[in-house]
Design an enzyme around this catalytic site. Structure first.
Site, PDB file in Angstrom:
ATOM      1  N   SER A   1       0.815  -1.212   0.000  1.00 49.07           N
ATOM      2  CA  SER A   1       0.000   0.000   0.000  1.00 49.07           C
ATOM      3  C   SER A   1       0.850   1.265   0.000  1.00 49.07           C
ATOM      4  O   SER A   1       0.354   2.347  -0.320  1.00 49.07           O
ATOM      5  CB  SER A   1      -0.944   0.017   1.205  1.00 49.07           C
ATOM      6  OG  SER A   1      -1.849  -1.056   1.156  1.00 49.07           O
TER       7      SER A   1
ATOM      8  N   GLY B   1      -4.402  -1.962  -0.753  1.00 52.07           N
ATOM      9  CA  GLY B   1      -3.600  -1.661  -1.932  1.00 52.07           C
ATOM     10  C   GLY B   1      -3.375  -0.169  -2.095  1.00 52.07           C
ATOM     11  O   GLY B   1      -3.998   0.653  -1.416  1.00 52.07           O
TER      12      GLY B   1
ATOM     13  N   CYS C   1      -9.362  -1.894   3.720  1.00 45.80           N
ATOM     14  CA  CYS C   1      -8.591  -0.768   3.206  1.00 45.80           C
ATOM     15  C   CYS C   1      -9.017  -0.411   1.780  1.00 45.80           C
ATOM     16  O   CYS C   1     -10.108   0.104   1.586  1.00 45.80           O
ATOM     17  CB  CYS C   1      -7.091  -1.070   3.309  1.00 45.80           C
ATOM     18  SG  CYS C   1      -6.071   0.417   3.398  1.00 45.80           S
ATOM     19  N   PHE C   2      -8.209  -0.687   0.763  1.00 40.47           N
ATOM     20  CA  PHE C   2      -8.615  -0.409  -0.610  1.00 40.47           C
ATOM     21  C   PHE C   2      -9.893  -1.180  -0.936  1.00 40.47           C
ATOM     22  O   PHE C   2     -10.762  -0.702  -1.670  1.00 40.47           O
ATOM     23  CB  PHE C   2      -7.497  -0.810  -1.571  1.00 40.47           C
ATOM     24  CG  PHE C   2      -7.553  -0.125  -2.917  1.00 40.47           C
ATOM     25  CD1 PHE C   2      -7.043   1.151  -3.090  1.00 40.47           C
ATOM     26  CD2 PHE C   2      -8.092  -0.766  -4.018  1.00 40.47           C
ATOM     27  CE1 PHE C   2      -7.078   1.784  -4.329  1.00 40.47           C
ATOM     28  CE2 PHE C   2      -8.133  -0.152  -5.267  1.00 40.47           C
ATOM     29  CZ  PHE C   2      -7.626   1.134  -5.418  1.00 40.47           C
TER      30      PHE C   2
ATOM     31  N   GLN D   1     -12.814   0.867   0.044  1.00 47.30           N
ATOM     32  CA  GLN D   1     -13.108   1.947  -0.905  1.00 47.30           C
ATOM     33  C   GLN D   1     -13.776   1.404  -2.172  1.00 47.30           C
ATOM     34  O   GLN D   1     -14.704   2.020  -2.705  1.00 47.30           O
ATOM     35  CB  GLN D   1     -11.804   2.676  -1.242  1.00 47.30           C
ATOM     36  CG  GLN D   1     -11.181   3.373  -0.036  1.00 47.30           C
ATOM     37  CD  GLN D   1      -9.701   3.644  -0.194  1.00 47.30           C
ATOM     38  OE1 GLN D   1      -9.125   3.465  -1.267  1.00 47.30           O
ATOM     39  NE2 GLN D   1      -9.059   4.066   0.886  1.00 47.30           N
TER      40      GLN D   1
ATOM     41  N   PHE E   1      -7.100   7.810   1.162  1.00 43.33           N
ATOM     42  CA  PHE E   1      -8.416   8.074   0.583  1.00 43.33           C
ATOM     43  C   PHE E   1      -9.479   7.505   1.508  1.00 43.33           C
ATOM     44  O   PHE E   1      -9.195   6.635   2.340  1.00 43.33           O
ATOM     45  CB  PHE E   1      -8.543   7.443  -0.804  1.00 43.33           C
ATOM     46  CG  PHE E   1      -7.644   8.048  -1.841  1.00 43.33           C
ATOM     47  CD1 PHE E   1      -8.097   9.037  -2.700  1.00 43.33           C
ATOM     48  CD2 PHE E   1      -6.319   7.628  -1.964  1.00 43.33           C
ATOM     49  CE1 PHE E   1      -7.269   9.595  -3.657  1.00 43.33           C
ATOM     50  CE2 PHE E   1      -5.475   8.181  -2.917  1.00 43.33           C
ATOM     51  CZ  PHE E   1      -5.957   9.174  -3.762  1.00 43.33           C
TER      52      PHE E   1
ATOM     53  N   HIS F   1      -6.634  -2.297   9.126  1.00 37.79           N
ATOM     54  CA  HIS F   1      -5.941  -3.574   8.912  1.00 37.79           C
ATOM     55  C   HIS F   1      -6.138  -4.523  10.094  1.00 37.79           C
ATOM     56  O   HIS F   1      -5.341  -4.525  11.029  1.00 37.79           O
ATOM     57  CB  HIS F   1      -4.449  -3.314   8.698  1.00 37.79           C
ATOM     58  CG  HIS F   1      -4.137  -2.695   7.374  1.00 37.79           C
ATOM     59  ND1 HIS F   1      -3.686  -3.420   6.297  1.00 37.79           N
ATOM     60  CD2 HIS F   1      -4.256  -1.420   6.934  1.00 37.79           C
ATOM     61  CE1 HIS F   1      -3.517  -2.622   5.259  1.00 37.79           C
ATOM     62  NE2 HIS F   1      -3.853  -1.401   5.621  1.00 37.79           N
TER      63      HIS F   1
ATOM     64  N   GLU G   1      -5.541  -7.628  10.166  1.00 39.56           N
ATOM     65  CA  GLU G   1      -4.492  -8.651  10.258  1.00 39.56           C
ATOM     66  C   GLU G   1      -3.386  -8.234  11.218  1.00 39.56           C
ATOM     67  O   GLU G   1      -2.593  -9.057  11.672  1.00 39.56           O
ATOM     68  CB  GLU G   1      -3.921  -8.952   8.868  1.00 39.56           C
ATOM     69  CG  GLU G   1      -2.890  -7.997   8.362  1.00 39.56           C
ATOM     70  CD  GLU G   1      -3.459  -6.672   7.901  1.00 39.56           C
ATOM     71  OE1 GLU G   1      -2.696  -5.692   7.765  1.00 39.56           O
ATOM     72  OE2 GLU G   1      -4.690  -6.590   7.663  1.00 39.56           O
TER      73      GLU G   1
END
Length: 389
Positions: free
Chosen positions: A49, A228, A256-257, A260, A301, A350, A352
């Site tokens: 990322s 990402g 995360c990505f 979005q 973002f 995240h 994880e």
């Protein structure tokens, strides 16, 4: 004591810092961002990322635990550059295999040390993330700034394909396989499939360019989209894939990505944050339980969705499930069916936890529960249909 050559850091607004070369000599450009974790620098450096970003470490002393072969989150260092204040003179950990600077130099990562990272961080926090250049060969700030201004911005950057796997691969379940998940690699971290494998999930990691047919070929019980880099407005392919999957009621979990992309698939917009959330100490509230979690973040973002009401979508009502307590940024989405049952969900952070706290590990269990409920529904519908004959 290591002798270091002079180095120069110049932001696109002209703010200049002088220091010493750290890592590989040379010149690099990217988006300047700051990461607030006091530990976990190896996981940060190898997180895809951070592709095309220059990471400023707010913790002043970096490198004391060296680099080992167990903690990388991918096969390489992805950051475009690295900024530290006080690098460790030597590694001091029984797990270390080599020093941090040695690793950065070996992978060609240009960095700078001896910088007032507190002042640099405050500047980025007030002015926002911006392009930056680091050079151990250029001495003229204005000349370096011209090259910074000619470098590509993060807005509009389509980067997921550059960090994704080119070939599918499988991470087997630990012990008995309970479920099969198709995971779209938009910049996936090594620990994420491991967290699923620990729960009996066989993970088929697919390239970012995969189609719905590629996903269905896996015969998945669930679909996962990873973290990402880049601007989610460029992710039209993954958005279309997810819309087709939601139309087939495939259980979905994104981080995360992947959050979005989920937001875009549901019809929400995305926007760039002023300086983003990065580090392992961000407070997020799970609105379904009221619980506050300390979480690991790396995003510039965010999704633009209403906090005060559900939104009707072609796939059912969607709502904001998690929110950042620092600034009310959307940190999670939930999609439900007409009965209120969960169909798909995502978070902006995240779970994880590599590196980071483990407060959000329950989200992988929530994904397991979602797949269990989906399988039970399919079984019930099959039995009902069989009984009609």
């Amino acid at each position: 004591m290591t002798t270091r050559n002079p180095a120069l850091l110049v932001l696109e607004d002209g703010r200049t810092f002088r220091g010493e070369s750290y890592g590989a000599p040379g010149e690099t450009f990217g988006e300047a961002v700051f990461a607030t974790g006091m530990t976990g620098y190896q996981e940060t450096l190898t997180d895809p990322s951070y592709y095309q970003q220059v990471v400023v470490q707010t913790a002043p002393h970096i490198g004391n635990t060296g680099v080992n072969d167990d903690d990388p989150e991918s096969s390489r260092v992805w950051v475009a550059g690295y900024v530290v204040r006080d690098p460790a003179r030597r590694a001091s950990s029984w797990r270390a295999r080599r020093g941090l600077e040695e690793e950065l130099a070996a992978q060609g990562i240009v960095g700078i040390s001896g910088v007032d990272t507190r002042a640099l961080t405050r500047h980025l926090r007030e002015r926002g993330a911006m392009r930056v250049g680091i050079s151990s060969s250029e001495t003229d700030p204005e000349a370096l700034r011209e090259r910074v201004l000619a470098s590509p911005p993060m807005v509009g950057a389509d980067l997921a394909g550059a960090v994704s796997t080119t070939e599918p691969y499988v991470v087997p379940a630990d012990g008995e396989r309970r479920f099969t998940v198709a995971a779209l690699d938009l910049g996936i971290k090594t620990m994420t499939p491991r967290r699923m494998a620990e729960r009996g999930i066989e993970v088929h990691v697919l390239p970012a360019s995969s189609s719905i047919d590629d996903v269905l070929a896996v015969r998945p019980d669930g679909l996962f989209f990873s973290n990402g880099p880049g601007d989610p407005q460029t992710a039209d392919g993954p958005v279309q894939l997810l819309r087709e999957a939601l139309g087939r009621d495939i259980p979905y979990f994104g981080i995360c990505f992947g959050n979005q992309v989920f937001g875009r698939a549901l019809g929400f917009g995305t926007y760039k944050l002023g300086y983003g959330h990065r580090g392992i100490n961000q407070p997020v509230q799970d609105r379904s339980t009221g619980k506050v979690e300390v979480t690991a973040h790396n995003h510039g973002f965010a999704v633009d969705a209403p906090l005060d009401r559900p939104t009707d979508t072609p796939y059912g009502p969607a709502e904001v499930s998690h929110v950042c307590l620092n600034d009310d940024v959307v940190e999670g989405l939930a999609l439900r069916d007409g009965t209120g049952a969960l169909k798909a969900f995502s978070v902006q952070y995240h779970p994880e936890a590599a590196a980071g706290p483990h407060d959000a590990a329950y989200l992988f269990d929530r994904f397991v529960t979602l797949m269990e409920q989906s399988a039970a529904t399919v079984t019930s519908q099959t039995n009902t249909t069989d009984g009609d004959h």
